[in-house]
Design a protein around this motif. Sequence first.
Motif, short mmCIF file in Angstrom:
data_model
loop_
_atom_site.label_atom_id
_atom_site.label_comp_id
_atom_site.label_asym_id
_atom_site.label_seq_id
_atom_site.Cartn_x
_atom_site.Cartn_y
_atom_site.Cartn_z
N TYR A 163 0.81 -1.21 0.00
CA TYR A 163 0.00 0.00 0.00
C TYR A 163 0.85 1.27 0.00
N ASP A 164 0.25 2.35 -0.48
CA ASP A 164 0.88 3.66 -0.32
C ASP A 164 0.87 4.02 1.16
N ASN A 165 1.55 5.11 1.52
CA ASN A 165 1.72 5.45 2.93
C ASN A 165 0.41 5.73 3.65
N ASP A 166 -0.62 6.15 2.91
CA ASP A 166 -1.91 6.44 3.53
C ASP A 166 -2.88 5.27 3.44
N PHE A 167 -2.44 4.14 2.90
CA PHE A 167 -3.26 2.94 2.80
C PHE A 167 -4.55 3.18 2.00
N ASN A 168 -4.42 3.98 0.95
CA ASN A 168 -5.55 4.22 0.06
C ASN A 168 -5.54 3.31 -1.16
N ASP A 169 -4.35 2.98 -1.67
CA ASP A 169 -4.25 2.22 -2.90
C ASP A 169 -3.18 1.13 -2.79
N VAL A 170 -3.41 0.03 -3.51
CA VAL A 170 -2.35 -0.96 -3.69
C VAL A 170 -1.38 -0.37 -4.71
N PHE A 171 -0.23 0.03 -4.23
CA PHE A 171 0.69 0.86 -5.01
C PHE A 171 1.92 0.08 -5.46
N TYR A 172 2.33 -0.90 -4.66
CA TYR A 172 3.57 -1.63 -4.94
C TYR A 172 3.27 -3.12 -5.18
N ASN A 173 4.20 -3.76 -5.83
CA ASN A 173 4.08 -5.17 -6.15
C ASN A 173 4.32 -6.03 -4.91
N TYR A 174 3.48 -7.03 -4.69
CA TYR A 174 3.70 -7.97 -3.59
C TYR A 174 5.01 -8.73 -3.79
N PHE A 175 5.30 -9.08 -5.03
CA PHE A 175 6.51 -9.81 -5.35
C PHE A 175 7.66 -8.85 -5.64
N LYS A 176 8.87 -9.27 -5.32
CA LYS A 176 10.03 -8.40 -5.58
C LYS A 176 10.12 -8.08 -7.06
N SER A 177 10.22 -6.81 -7.37
CA SER A 177 10.40 -6.39 -8.76
C SER A 177 11.50 -5.36 -8.80
N GLU A 178 11.19 -4.16 -9.24
CA GLU A 178 12.21 -3.12 -9.29
C GLU A 178 12.45 -2.53 -7.90
N PRO A 179 13.64 -1.97 -7.66
CA PRO A 179 13.87 -1.30 -6.38
C PRO A 179 12.87 -0.18 -6.17
N ILE A 180 12.52 0.06 -4.92
CA ILE A 180 11.57 1.12 -4.57
C ILE A 180 12.36 2.33 -4.08
N TYR A 181 12.31 3.40 -4.83
CA TYR A 181 13.02 4.62 -4.47
C TYR A 181 12.02 5.57 -3.80
N GLU A 182 12.37 6.05 -2.63
CA GLU A 182 11.47 6.96 -1.92
C GLU A 182 12.26 8.10 -1.29
N GLU A 183 11.59 9.23 -1.19
CA GLU A 183 12.08 10.37 -0.42
C GLU A 183 11.02 10.68 0.61
N GLU A 184 11.42 10.71 1.87
CA GLU A 184 10.46 10.91 2.94
C GLU A 184 10.91 12.04 3.86
#
Length: 267
Positions: A163-184
């Motif tokens: 999920y996204d940080n607000d738990f509104n949408d399924v945003f990321y893949n359950y299975f490992k795919s591409e690296p997840i780049y984030e700025e927080e």
Amino acid sequence: MKSENYLQINKKTWNNKVAIHIDSDFYEQEQFLNGKITLPKTDIEALGDVTGKRILHLQCHFGQDSLSLARLGAKVTGIDFSEEAIEKARSLNEKLGLDAEFICCDVYDTLQYITEKYDIVYTSYGTIGWLPDLDKWATVISGALKPNGKLVFFEFHPVVWMYDNDFNDVFYNYFKSEPIYEEETGTYADRNVENEYQTITWNHSLSEVFQSLIKHNISIKNFQEYDYSHYNCFSHTEEFVPGKFRIQKFGNKIPMMYGIVGELIEL
């Protein structure tokens, strides 16, 4: 950001978080210094009686759980890649008069730094997401354990990380795919901090976790999933009973954590 630089980028972030985490209400440092055991009940039960046991604690941050294990009678070696975290862990160990050892290295390099085999390898909560390769992770666990030694592993459930940080949408893949780049901005321990951090992480499915361990001769003895988190480290949570948190809109409909107890098969 490039994924091949993940170690440097993530290490910088974790080095910068150490002082904030120590001062945060989340880590309850004053209570810890006054004797609190910071390990959750689930983990303590899975570990069993640790008196006299040699425990390797992977990705130990600044050592509260490692030192809690030492208070319970274990001989503990904590591993973390953050220089700031390990420096603080060593300082706490000295201040509390405990006998833990702390080594600063990348978790993948652990076997180059240890000189013994352990009764238990312990690692927990927010650890494997920072690692791109679980096969290498399982190699470390297998290589560090004595024959019939025990793995105790607790982690946030991969469903949560979809999920996204607000738990509104399924945003990321359950299975490992591409690296997840984030700025927080801020950190789970103090969301009001204005510091900005960059991270590179990976999602790991349960099948990936299980297969990596099985491949390296770890026999799965127990597996549990939990519909709550011990830690209030996500957005939009409710504490439905003391010390147990769920995403308010989901209630008990999604898993929040899981735990694995494994044993190194003696070949």
